[in-house]
Design an enzyme around this catalytic site. Structure first.
Site, mmCIF file in Angstrom:
data_model
loop_
_atom_site.group_PDB
_atom_site.id
_atom_site.type_symbol
_atom_site.label_atom_id
_atom_site.label_comp_id
_atom_site.label_asym_id
_atom_site.label_seq_id
_atom_site.Cartn_x
_atom_site.Cartn_y
_atom_site.Cartn_z
ATOM 1 N N GLU A 417 0.810 -1.225 0.000
ATOM 2 C CA GLU A 417 0.000 0.000 0.000
ATOM 3 C C GLU A 417 0.838 1.267 0.000
ATOM 4 O O GLU A 417 0.297 2.360 -0.087
ATOM 5 C CB GLU A 417 -0.916 0.015 1.229
ATOM 6 C CG GLU A 417 -1.865 -1.159 1.303
ATOM 7 C CD GLU A 417 -2.521 -1.272 2.660
ATOM 8 O OE1 GLU A 417 -3.640 -0.735 2.812
ATOM 9 O OE2 GLU A 417 -1.926 -1.876 3.573
ATOM 10 N N ASP A 441 -4.854 3.078 -0.989
ATOM 11 C CA ASP A 441 -3.760 3.719 -0.251
ATOM 12 C C ASP A 441 -2.511 3.872 -1.101
ATOM 13 O O ASP A 441 -1.782 4.862 -0.968
ATOM 14 C CB ASP A 441 -3.438 2.925 1.017
ATOM 15 C CG ASP A 441 -4.259 3.397 2.215
ATOM 16 O OD1 ASP A 441 -4.450 4.622 2.344
ATOM 17 O OD2 ASP A 441 -4.701 2.556 3.003
ATOM 18 N N CYS A 488 -6.761 -5.785 -4.217
ATOM 19 C CA CYS A 488 -7.965 -5.741 -3.386
ATOM 20 C C CYS A 488 -8.470 -4.322 -3.177
ATOM 21 O O CYS A 488 -9.344 -4.083 -2.353
ATOM 22 C CB CYS A 488 -7.719 -6.420 -2.039
ATOM 23 S SG CYS A 488 -6.497 -5.608 -1.006
#
Length: 557
Positions: A417, A441, A488
């Protein structure tokens, strides 16, 4: 004909007359109150309680992610510290209306400055304040219009309370002038399968009642469409409806390359709907629901029960669980409630868990016990994978994966991230069994743009070539090590971007269950070689908009 451009959510297309959201209530006057402070405080107490109960009722009706958001709003409305601030202003002779307006605005500014999860709550706070002030005035709260016929809803942005209970027989499509692909409006539009284009700045000029075509696949709102354009849009809508009712198959490319399509879930109760929509497993199970609603950490037994329920719903399927992703931007008194000037860059994710290692150890214990408890499932046990959030270094990777294996977790991985973990993916995947890229993120940290801040929403776009380059780094590392690389973040729910992600090396995609059908259909139109060519076209662009355009052009050659 004019085309207004924004970010489309999904592949849908719809047409109809515009109906605009009502403007916010005007700010109350700062004139002194004619009532005694005690009377004004009683009015506030009644109004706040009524609004909180209405939000809870709407949440119960809506269910799913909307219920979580609305229950959080209800708690926010009755926050004791906020009540103290309102009371202090009333004691100074202010009216109930002005006291609520001023106190809520002060809190909103504080949350906006904090950014991250708390920054996200700022817009919700505005909505709560509007509802309380409307109640005090005896007026209806600003909300979704009802022109008496189906319509295309145009708004600056939508509050969760409005989005949660949209009448889908009336609302043909959504168009917002603010927000990006990770805004609440976008996320709930995906969840409800509503045709939407967000961040269409020029939509401020749309007139009440004018007919428009909203094309989410192209990210375009067409004004003054011709009869031929309206007819083509109608045919596309009918074709898409037919495709969505086709038999569900596993995710794959046109050449047969399997691309498992998984679900992002926040509670075990969402499993049945995900399976019904064709989820082949879970690519991201957020465990925060067990922690964020508690004054203290849940017990091992409480956690084990929830994880067992989840694993039991996916016999023989992969289930990826993320350990607690919290910290200073999602303050938990039992984890870390210390003030930080910039919580998005502070003690969060794996850093917070290392600082309170007992919580991590208890979570791993509960996961291992749940895994063992479901081993006797007749259809075969779920395949449990566990990953750590916000990993930034190789050392953090080794720490988590070693600890997870000590507790009997067979497959331990990390979320990518932050840019550092993407750039070091070759070394990280030497330790981790898999990587899962959280594009929300990753985009935020790559572009230095808070993903919840409207003023920089244009930068918060996972199509940006800088973000795509980092994803390619992880994909390449996965190929070298023979390790899976999943996606994801919300990017996986964008059908054409999903193709690009596969071309960059993603081996599975996880998303809101309602996005599965569109992504499945789009993948089937392209081979792996096609996906790589489309990805290269996007990588060669200079910004997000041109990357999106280049990818679509390459896909139609």
């Amino acid at each position: 004909m004019t085309e207004l451009r924004g970010v489309g959510i999904g592949l849908g297309v719809a047409q109809g007359p515009v109906a605009r959201m009502a403007e916010p209530l005007p700010a109350p006057s700062d004139a002194p109150s004619a009532l005694a402070p005690g009377e004004e405080k009683a009015r506030v107490t009644e109004a706040v309680a009524a609004v909180a109960r209405e939000l809870e009722q709407r949440g119960a009706q809506a269910g799913g992610a909307a219920q979580d958001v609305l229950e959080a709003q209800a708690m926010m409305a009755e926050d004791p510290s906020l009540a103290d601030e309102v009371a202090a202003r009333v004691d100074q002779g202010k009216t109930a209306e002005f006291a609520v307006f001023d106190a809520f605005a002060s809190f909103r500014d504080q949350l906006t400055a904090l950014g991250g999860y708390l920054g996200e709550r700022a817009a919700d706070l505005d909505d709560v304040a509007q509802r309380v002030i409307a109640r005090l005035r005896g007026e209806p709260a600003p909300g979704v219009p009802d022109p008496g016929h189906p319509f295309v809803l145009v708004a600056k942005d939508l509050a969760p309370a409005d989005t949660a209970l949209l009448d889908l027989d009336k609302v043909l499509a959504l168009v917002t002038t603010e927000g990006g692909p990770t805004s609440h409006t976008a996320i709930l539009a995906r969840e409800k399968s509503i045709v939407a284009v967000v961040g269409a700045v020029e939509a401020t000029g749309l007139r009440e009642g004018e007919t428009v075509i909203v094309d989410a696949a192209a990210g375009v709102v067409t004004t003054d469409p011709t009869p031929d354009e309206l007819e083509r849009a109608q045919h596309r809508a009918e074709d898409r409806a037919a495709a969505s009712s086709a038999p569900i198959t596993d995710g794959a490319l046109a050449d047969g390359t399997p691309i498992p399509l998984l679900a992002n879930l926040g509670k075990p109760e969402g499993a049945a709907d995900a399976v019904a929509l064709g989820a082949e497993g879970v690519g991201l199970f957020r465990t925060e629901f067990l922690f964020l609603s508690s004054a203290q950490a849940p017990t091992v037994e409480q956690q084990r029960e929830a994880y067992t329920q989840l694993l039991s719903a996916f016999p023989g399927k992969k289930v990826v669980v993320r350990v607690l992703d919290a910290g200073a931007d999602k303050p938990l008194a039992f984890l870390n409630d210390a003030h930080e000037e910039n919580p998005a860059l502070g003690l969060r994710g794996i850093r917070a868990l290392r600082a309170s290692e007992d919580i991590l150890r208890e979570q791993l214990t509960a996961l291992a016990e749940a895994d063992a408890a479901t081993r006797q499932t007749p259809e075969g046990p779920a395949d449990l994978w566990v990953m750590a959030p916000m990993v930034a270094t190789v050392e953090e990777t080794a720490y988590f994966t070693d600890l997870a294996r000590d507790y009997g977790i067979k497959t331990a991985g990390v979320m990518v991230e932050v840019p550092s973990s993407a750039l070091l993916a070759d070394r990280i995947l030497a330790h981790a069994d898999f990587a899962s890229i959280g594009t929300n993120d990753l985009t935020q940290y790559t572009m230095a743009a808070d993903r919840l801040l409207g003023s920089v929403a244009s930068l918060q776009d996972p199509w940006h070539p800088a973000v795509l380059r980092l994803i390619r780094e992880v994909g390449d590392a996965g190929r070298v090590h023979g390790k899976p690389v999943g996606i994801c973040g919300e990017a996986a729910a964008d059908p054409m971007l999903a193709v690009v992600l596969v071309g960059l090396g993603a081996t599975s995609l996880s998303m809101a269950p309602t996005a599965l059908a569109d992504v499945r259909a789009t993948l089937l139109q392209h081979s792996l070689d096609d996906a790589r060519v489309i990805a290269e076209a996007a990588l060669a662009a200079t910004d997000a908009a041109s990357a999106r355009t280049a990818a679509h052009a390459a896909a139609t050659r």
